[in-house]
Design an enzyme around this catalytic site. Structure first.
Site, short mmCIF file in Angstrom:
data_model
loop_
_atom_site.label_atom_id
_atom_site.label_comp_id
_atom_site.label_asym_id
_atom_site.label_seq_id
_atom_site.Cartn_x
_atom_site.Cartn_y
_atom_site.Cartn_z
CG ASN A 152 -61.68 -75.07 -24.75
OD1 ASN A 152 -61.54 -73.92 -24.32
ND2 ASN A 152 -62.39 -75.35 -25.84
CB ALA A 192 -65.60 -67.48 -20.92
CD GLU A 215 -54.68 -71.28 -23.64
OE1 GLU A 215 -53.68 -70.97 -22.96
OE2 GLU A 215 -55.37 -70.44 -24.24
C1 DQA Z 1 -63.21 -71.15 -26.77
C2 DQA Z 1 -62.88 -69.69 -27.04
C3 DQA Z 1 -63.28 -68.82 -25.87
O1 DQA Z 1 -62.97 -67.45 -26.14
C4 DQA Z 1 -64.77 -68.92 -25.63
O2 DQA Z 1 -65.14 -68.17 -24.49
C5 DQA Z 1 -65.25 -70.32 -25.53
C6 DQA Z 1 -64.66 -71.35 -26.39
C7 DQA Z 1 -62.91 -72.07 -27.98
O3 DQA Z 1 -62.83 -73.26 -27.77
O4 DQA Z 1 -62.79 -71.59 -29.11
O5 DQA Z 1 -66.19 -70.61 -24.81
O6 DQA Z 1 -62.38 -71.58 -25.69
#
Ligand code: DQA
Length: 155
Positions: free
Chosen positions: A77, A80, A101
């Site tokens: 994950n 951002a 992902e």
């Molecule tokens: C995220 C979604 C991203 O857009 C965001 O910046 C995050 C968390 C999620 O797990 O939903 O920090 O990856």
């Protein structure tokens, strides 16, 4: 059979899980999620190691290290950095380790800038919108992917 070696990578701000926007990201801490992934891995015959960083270069280094450590698959994950990081994309391409992902939230139901991913097209698959269960689904998928690959079966 030798247990699969799986790395779970978490990007920036995910260390704040539990207190960070709980309506979007849930109430579990990162440690809760990591422990549950390690438990699930044990049940499914995989050794799960977890790493979080707020720094792009540290995540790139972790991907390189995964290659040296003979990691079989990565659940990532990138938070951002999903939407911005060519460096992370190049690192993943460079090591050729299969990866999934993951996002806690459904990024496609959110702001437009979250709809693009720099790594989605080189992933085995993407799981988003199931909260912490996104990670569990990804771990199951990755283990199944690696097992079917090594026994030459298809889905
Ligand atoms: C995220 C979604 C991203 O857009 C965001 O910046 C995050 C968390 C999620 O797990 O939903 O920090 O990856």
């Amino acid at each position: 059979m030798k247990p699969l070696n799986i790395l779970v990578l978490h990007g920036p701000n995910l260390n704040l899980l539990g207190t960070r926007e709980p309506e979007t990201y849930g109430s579990e801490s990162l440690n809760d999620i990591n422990c549950s992934l390690q438990d699930l891995g044990e049940k499914l015959g995989a050794k799960v190691q977890c790493f979080q960083s707020n720094h792009e270069g540290a995540l790139v280094d972790a991907v390189h290290q995964a290659h040296l450590d003979n990691v079989d698959g990565i659940v990532i994950n990138p938070a951002a950095y999903t939407h911005t990081s060519i460096a992370l994309r190049d690192a993943l391409l460079g090591v050729q380790i299969p990866f999934i992902e993951v996002h806690l939230s459904n990024v496609h139901a959110r702001e437009a800038f979250r709809h693009t991913s720099r790594i989605a097209d080189i992933a085995i698959g993407i799981i988003a919108g199931f909260g912490s269960n996104s990670y569990h689904l990804a771990l199951r998928g990755l283990i199944q992917h690696n097992t079917t690959r090594s026994t030459n079966e298809s889905y």
